[in-house]
Design an enzyme around this catalytic site. Structure first.
Site, short mmCIF file in Angstrom:
data_model
loop_
_atom_site.label_atom_id
_atom_site.label_comp_id
_atom_site.label_asym_id
_atom_site.label_seq_id
_atom_site.Cartn_x
_atom_site.Cartn_y
_atom_site.Cartn_z
N GLU A 43 34.50 54.08 43.08
CA GLU A 43 33.22 54.51 43.43
C GLU A 43 32.87 54.43 44.66
OE1 GLU A 43 30.14 53.22 40.91
OE2 GLU A 43 28.49 54.49 41.71
N ARG A 267 40.95 42.53 34.33
CA ARG A 267 40.68 42.63 35.74
C ARG A 267 41.01 41.35 36.35
NH1 ARG A 267 35.76 44.79 36.22
NH2 ARG A 267 35.57 44.23 38.49
N LYS A 277 30.72 44.21 43.74
CA LYS A 277 30.31 44.79 44.85
C LYS A 277 29.06 44.78 45.15
CE LYS A 277 32.38 48.92 43.81
NZ LYS A 277 32.99 50.39 43.63
P1 ATP Z 1 31.34 48.77 40.16
O1 ATP Z 1 30.55 47.79 39.82
O2 ATP Z 1 30.83 49.37 41.37
O3 ATP Z 1 31.74 49.76 39.17
P2 ATP Z 1 34.04 48.20 40.39
O4 ATP Z 1 34.66 46.94 40.60
O5 ATP Z 1 34.43 48.72 38.91
O6 ATP Z 1 32.56 48.11 40.58
P3 ATP Z 1 35.22 50.81 40.92
O7 ATP Z 1 34.94 51.35 42.18
O8 ATP Z 1 34.62 51.54 39.81
O9 ATP Z 1 34.45 49.40 41.11
O10 ATP Z 1 36.55 50.38 40.69
C1 ATP Z 1 37.93 51.32 41.04
C2 ATP Z 1 38.89 50.86 40.12
O11 ATP Z 1 39.44 49.38 40.56
C3 ATP Z 1 38.40 50.84 38.91
O12 ATP Z 1 39.70 51.53 37.96
C4 ATP Z 1 38.45 49.58 38.34
O13 ATP Z 1 38.57 49.21 37.09
C5 ATP Z 1 39.41 48.68 39.33
N1 ATP Z 1 39.04 47.37 39.52
C6 ATP Z 1 37.71 47.10 40.18
N2 ATP Z 1 37.52 45.66 40.14
C7 ATP Z 1 38.90 45.19 39.67
C8 ATP Z 1 39.45 43.86 39.49
N3 ATP Z 1 38.71 42.86 39.72
N4 ATP Z 1 40.72 43.80 39.26
C9 ATP Z 1 41.50 44.70 38.89
N5 ATP Z 1 40.88 46.08 38.93
C10 ATP Z 1 39.71 46.33 39.50
#
Ligand code: ATP
Ligand code: MG
Length: 564
Positions: A43, A267, A277
């Site tokens: 996102e 994660r 974020k």
């Molecule tokens: P938000 O709270 O803004 O949704 P988010 O960390 O989930 O934050 P996204 O931009 O939705 O951010 O994440 C993009 C991709 O990265 C998604 O597929 C998410 O699952 C993955 N991702 C985010 N944080 C992690 C993490 N700590 N470890 C592994 N994958 C991650």
């Protein structure tokens, strides 16, 4: 269909992770005709961090390994928090990590199709317009143990729903007046299946679609269908989406569209680090750090500025592996991967961070020695350079002690040490200022020890680094420590929040001296300063005013922890 052989040699030796097993099963059974298409779906509401790097390496890595492809898809369904600045930074970071996407897509490209599909659900009696407020909807959802209550608007006819939904799109209603909900089951054991919201009204411009839309799809409604539209074969996400999977599948089933499938992995969590974020944004907005790319941030751009290499991050992601259960990775593993890589690629230099001047009393005043120094013992092709030695030079203040303990092998009065690449020197006396601080050392040298070799078999225990005063150039050196002083920054006393875990001493600035060969160094050039650690030239550096970041010290704590 014949498949390309597996790309990663040696993969067979390592045990496969569960995603590799699933993909190999699918390839064997001919599912998706041998095709592997993954996606990375950020996102654009912030900069990517090391957790995202894990996800990027996984999605792109799996596709590469099995002859597939990966799409980059921006999940831009919430115009309030998203921005083009983030889109650009995300693309830069993915490329820097070493990956290239097959297609660049945006969930907003699918808004029209998603809207059409919402009308399909309405026509099938599977979605309805609800006039309740968000608050009323929340209150009637029930609890884990109690069923929710049906909305009084749940039984509107398909015609009425279609009409209202079209008018929602046309802008006839205010934010919050109405939502579109799926009609599933208010008593479902999975709360997310209790008539989830598909669309809300938001009279807000979108960074791509401008003012074209005033209704925006919710994540759950957009995500699976976007996967399906792109014919994604393996939609990989983190564990917390486990409970969303029934809904993901429900939309695909009811809309009778391409059956993408979601797989969840744990994660990445890391000690001394924050990966939300929202919280990282707060650190930036409240100027706790210099920006998203502050070298203390866990963001990819922060790690880059700090001196991390893409290889070290990719290697880290590989070592972390793919878990099915949440865990916390020790940050020293990341630092271990960094050192391992920099040891191979960083040229050695000498730099003094906390200078103390030394004068060699028996060295001719205007003499300069040109000494050979090896650039990198790990890499022959890096060659040699010349370092200049003269009568006056700097050493590290910590390398001298006036009253040394027994096993202090560095410089002390009457004690001999080797100057790296240069000579044996012996300290004769110290010069102090009026308040008793040592400001200079007087030493003698042994001309026969040139190159640092013992002339007569006598041994010196210590070797220290130095920089010739006449040749040295100044450098601002930024010494970083962990941004948080707690392993888990969220683990705080009652009444305090995560910000109380911020380490107030996470950056120290010193004025040091470096070899003249650094005069032409450019931002992101990396060096090992002998005995002091790995250092990287900062973006703030300009010709004539060097700024250098300490990337990491030489001390490896991971080996100790892991028993390597
Ligand atoms: P938000 O709270 O803004 O949704 P988010 O960390 O989930 O934050 P996204 O931009 O939705 O951010 O994440 C993009 C991709 O990265 C998604 O597929 C998410 O699952 C993955 N991702 C985010 N944080 C992690 C993490 N700590 N470890 C592994 N994958 C991650
Ligand atoms: Mg997310």
């Amino acid at each position: 269909m014949e498949r390309e052989p597996l790309k990663n040699e040696g993969l067979e030796e390592k045990s496969k992770n569960f995603l590799e097993e699933i993909i190999e099963e699918d390839l064997k059974s001919g599912k998706h005709a041998g095709r592997v298409l993954t996606r990375f779906p950020p996102e654009p509401n912030g900069y990517l961090h090391i957790g995202h790097a894990k996800s990027i390496c996984l999605n792109f890595g799996l596709a590469q390994r099995y002859g597939g492809k990966t799409n980059l898809r921006f999940d831009d369904t919430n115009p309030v928090k998203e921005d083009i600045e983030y889109v650009d930074s995300i693309k830069e970071d993915v490329r820097w990590l070493g990956f290239e996407w097959a297609n660049e897509f945006y969930a907003s490209d699918y808004f029209e199709q998603l809207y059409e599909w919402a009308l399909v659900l309405i026509r099938k009696g599977l979605a309805y317009v609800d006039d309740q407020t968000q608050e009323e909807i929340r209150l009637t959802r029930g609890t884990v143990t109690q069923a929710g209550k049906n909305s009084p608007y749940r039984d509107r006819s398909a015609e009425e729903n279609a009409d209202l939904f079209k008018r929602m799109r046309a802008g006839e209603f205010k934010d919050g007046d109405k939502v579109l909900r799926a009609k599933i089951d208010m008593g479902h054991s999975n709360m997310l299946m209790r008539d989830p919201i598909l669309y809300r009204i938001l009279h807000t411009d979108h960074h791509r679609t401008g003012d074209k839309w005033c209704i925006y799809p919710m994540y759950d409604y957009a995500h699976g269908q976007s996967d399906s539209l792109e014919n994604i074969t393996h939609s990989i996400c983190t564990l917390e989406f486990d409970v969303h999977r029934p809904l993901y599948d429900w939309f695909i089933e009811k809309l009778e569209i391409f059956p993408s499938h979601q797989f969840e992995f744990a994660r990445l969590n890391m000690t001394y680090t924050m990966m939300s974020k929202r919280k990282l944004l707060q650190l930036v907005q409240e100027k706790v750090v210099m920006g998203w790319d502050d070298p203390r941030m866990p963001t990819i751009c922060g790690l880059r500025r700090r001196g991390y290499t893409p290889e070290s991050i990719r290697n880290f992601a590989e070592k972390v592996g793919v878990a099915k259960r949440d865990n916390v990775i020790d940050i020293s593993l990341l630092e271990f991967c960094l050192r391992e890589d920099l040891n191979k690629r960083a040229e050695r230099r000498m730099a003094v961070l906390n200078p103390l001047k030394v004068v060699i009393t028996n060295y001719p005043d205007n003499q300069v020695d040109r000494l050979d120094a090896v650039n990198n013992p790990e890499d022959e092709t890096a060659g040699k350079r010349i370092v200049h030695f003269s009568k006056e030079f700097y050493i590290e203040r910590e390398d001298f002690m006036e009253n040394p303990p027994k096993k202090f092998f560095r410089l002390a009065i009457g004690q001999e040490v080797r100057l790296r690449y240069a000579y044996f020197i012996k300290c004769t006396d110290v010069v102090k200022d009026s308040s008793g601080n040592i400001i200079e050392l007087h030493c003698t040298y042994d001309p026969a020890s040139k190159g640092g070799n013992s002339p007569d078999g006598r041994k010196v225990q210590g070797t220290i680094h130095w920089v010739s005063a006449k040749h040295a150039i100044n450098a601002e050196i930024r010494l970083f420590d962990r941004l948080f002083s707690k392993e888990n920054p969220d683990d705080v006393e009652e009444g305090q929040n995560w910000k109380s875990s911020i380490n107030p001493e996470s950056m120290k600035i010193t004025q040091g001296f470096v070899e003249p060969s650094l005069a032409s160094a450019k931002p992101l050039d990396k060096f090992q300063f002998e005995r002091m650690g790995y250092f990287t030239v900062d973006y703030d550096s300009k010709p004539g005013s060097l700024v250098i970041n300490r990337t990491t010290t030489l001390k490896d704590t991971w080996a100790k922890i892991s028993g390597l």
